[in-house]
Design an enzyme around this catalytic site. Structure first.
Site, short mmCIF file in Angstrom:
data_model
loop_
_atom_site.label_atom_id
_atom_site.label_comp_id
_atom_site.label_asym_id
_atom_site.label_seq_id
_atom_site.Cartn_x
_atom_site.Cartn_y
_atom_site.Cartn_z
N LYS A 1 0.84 -1.21 0.00
CA LYS A 1 0.00 0.00 0.00
C LYS A 1 0.87 1.25 0.00
O LYS A 1 2.02 1.23 0.43
CB LYS A 1 -0.93 0.02 1.21
CG LYS A 1 -0.20 0.06 2.55
CD LYS A 1 -1.15 0.09 3.72
CE LYS A 1 -0.40 0.19 5.05
NZ LYS A 1 0.42 1.41 5.19
N LYS B 1 1.01 -0.72 9.75
CA LYS B 1 2.15 -0.12 9.05
C LYS B 1 1.90 1.38 8.86
O LYS B 1 0.75 1.83 8.86
CB LYS B 1 2.34 -0.80 7.68
CG LYS B 1 2.72 -2.28 7.77
CD LYS B 1 4.13 -2.48 8.31
CE LYS B 1 4.56 -3.93 8.26
NZ LYS B 1 3.98 -4.76 9.33
N ASP B 2 2.98 2.13 8.70
CA ASP B 2 2.90 3.58 8.58
C ASP B 2 2.01 4.02 7.41
O ASP B 2 1.92 3.33 6.40
CB ASP B 2 4.30 4.17 8.39
CG ASP B 2 5.24 3.81 9.53
OD1 ASP B 2 5.73 2.66 9.54
OD2 ASP B 2 5.45 4.65 10.42
N LYS B 3 1.39 5.20 7.57
CA LYS B 3 0.54 5.73 6.51
C LYS B 3 1.36 6.42 5.42
O LYS B 3 1.28 6.04 4.25
CB LYS B 3 -0.49 6.72 7.08
CG LYS B 3 -1.36 7.33 5.98
CD LYS B 3 -2.28 8.43 6.50
CE LYS B 3 -3.05 9.04 5.34
NZ LYS B 3 -3.89 10.19 5.76
#
Length: 396
Positions: A59, A88-90
């Site tokens: 993503k 997980k980080d954006k």
């Protein structure tokens, strides 16, 4: 949240900033067997069941939850059928393993999703469980870094490890106030917790949300707030809907929020306590194991393994809960915040009680390297790249 915490290294930092663009922050999940889910690489395993479809989610600029909601919506499935090992980080490009109950491989692979790729899929008999990963591999570009030659000196000072502080995202994506809500709950002050959750505007970067929170703080009218609170604040709206009908029932208003989210409030305050204790111990150079602490060993990948106890390994500290055997730092911190360890057994809300746990005081870098302002390394699960990089940057 991390600004006032002690640094372990003494060399001046290189400054700069991270997460300017998703392409500058790459996170690749490491599976329990050591397999790295590499970016843009198709990875699949033999089918070992048929109940759950496992797939590799890549993503860009989405939170894990939002990406899964997008996939679920396109497939016309409930997002509750999906599971993953960790968020997980954006503002990043990330890979991770996800499972979905009773989903056909062909159905998933036939769809296209915005800024989302599926890098392989296979069937398993069990779902992906929270924490079922070994760690993460990072490639991070630091923008506007200065005196980059100091990075080598800092790494030498660190000796291959860094203070294992909980990172900023542990305390909320923007407002950084989840620990404040958690403390109010532990103090049994649910009205105060609701006020922080609904009306605190510090760090709120959405103008409509900011205006709505400020208006509610001034008017104190829950029914009217439902008319102007933005639709994307769906958890706040659930609380407001209950309070509009039951203005003083703050405990049950919080029960409208999923238990997983409620636990984040408690866990955030526990993380805050851990960070404060570790910072003080670094400041005091008090990093030898005490009576109720120990050194743990390593797993096959060289990461700390709490199950393996040994004399010369990784120092393990408390994450305070109602079963914790407190040390002097923890006793003083709890006294400062006006609670006891028994507060973590939340009588009016037993489903969010926490007995506490353990966490290593330091975490190792694995396969560390840097070229210019690009840093590459792997970290054990639960460790934050932002906490590792603050030792080099010293700008937060």
């Amino acid at each position: 949240m991390l600004e006032s915490l002690s640094h372990f290294s003494k060399t001046p930092g290189i400054g700069g900033k991270i997460k300017s663009y998703p392409e500058n922050f790459i996170v690749e999940e490491i599976l329990p067997d050591g397999t790295v889910l590499e970016l843009d690489k198709k990875i699949t395993f033999p089918d070992r069941g048929e109940k759950f479809l496992h797939f590799v989610l890549q993503k860009k600029n989405w939170t894990t939850e939002k990406a899964i909601r997008i996939i679920a919506s396109r497939l016309r499935l409930s997002h509750k059928r999906f599971n993953y090992a960790g968020n997980k980080d954006k503002v990043a490009i990330t890979t991770q393993r996800v499972s979905a109950f009773a989903l056909k491989k062909e159905e998933l692979l036939s769809k296209n999703f915005p800024e989302i790729k599926i890098n392989g899929a296979w069937y398993e008999e069990e779902k992906v469980r929270l924490g079922s990963l070994l760690g993460n591999r990072f490639s991070i570009k630091i923008d506007d870094a200065k005196n980059i030659e100091n990075a080598k000196k800092i790494y030498s000072e660190l000796g291959g490890k860094f203070p294992n502080y909980f990172g900023e995202q542990r305390f909320g994506s923007n407002r950084k106030n989840t620990h404040k809500v958690g403390l109010a709950i532990l103090r049994n002050r649910f009205e105060e917790a609701a006020e922080i959750f609904l009306t605190d505007v510090e760090g709120e970067d959405n103008e409509k949300a900011r205006e709505a929170r400020m208006r509610l703080k001034e008017e104190q009218n829950f029914s009217r707030a439902l008319q102007y609170f933005p639709k994307h604040l769906h958890l706040e709206r659930k609380v407001l809907e209950h309070l509009a009908k039951n203005p003083n029932d703050f405990v049950n208003a919080f029960r409208k929020i999923p238990r997983f989210t409620l636990l984040l409030f408690i866990h955030a305050f526990q993380s805050y306590l851990f960070n404060l204790e570790l910072s003080e111990r670094i400041k005091n150079k008090d990093l030898d194991a005490k009576e109720n602490e120990y050194y743990c060993g390593e797993n096959f990948y060289g990461f700390p393994d709490l199950e393996k106890k040994q004399e010369n390994g990784w120092l393990v500290m408390n994450v305070v809960g109602y079963e914790t055997e407190l040390n002097k730092y923890e006793e003083e911190l709890l006294e400062k915040f006006g609670i006891t360890k028994e507060a973590f057994s939340v009588r009016s809300f037993p489903e969010i009680s926490s007995k506490g746990g353990r966490r290593t005081a330091f975490s190792p870098f694995k396969d560390f390297s840097f070229s210019g302002s690009v840093f590459r390394f792997s970290l054990a699960k639960g460790s934050y790249a932002t906490s590792a990089l603050r030792e080099f940057m010293k700008s937060y």
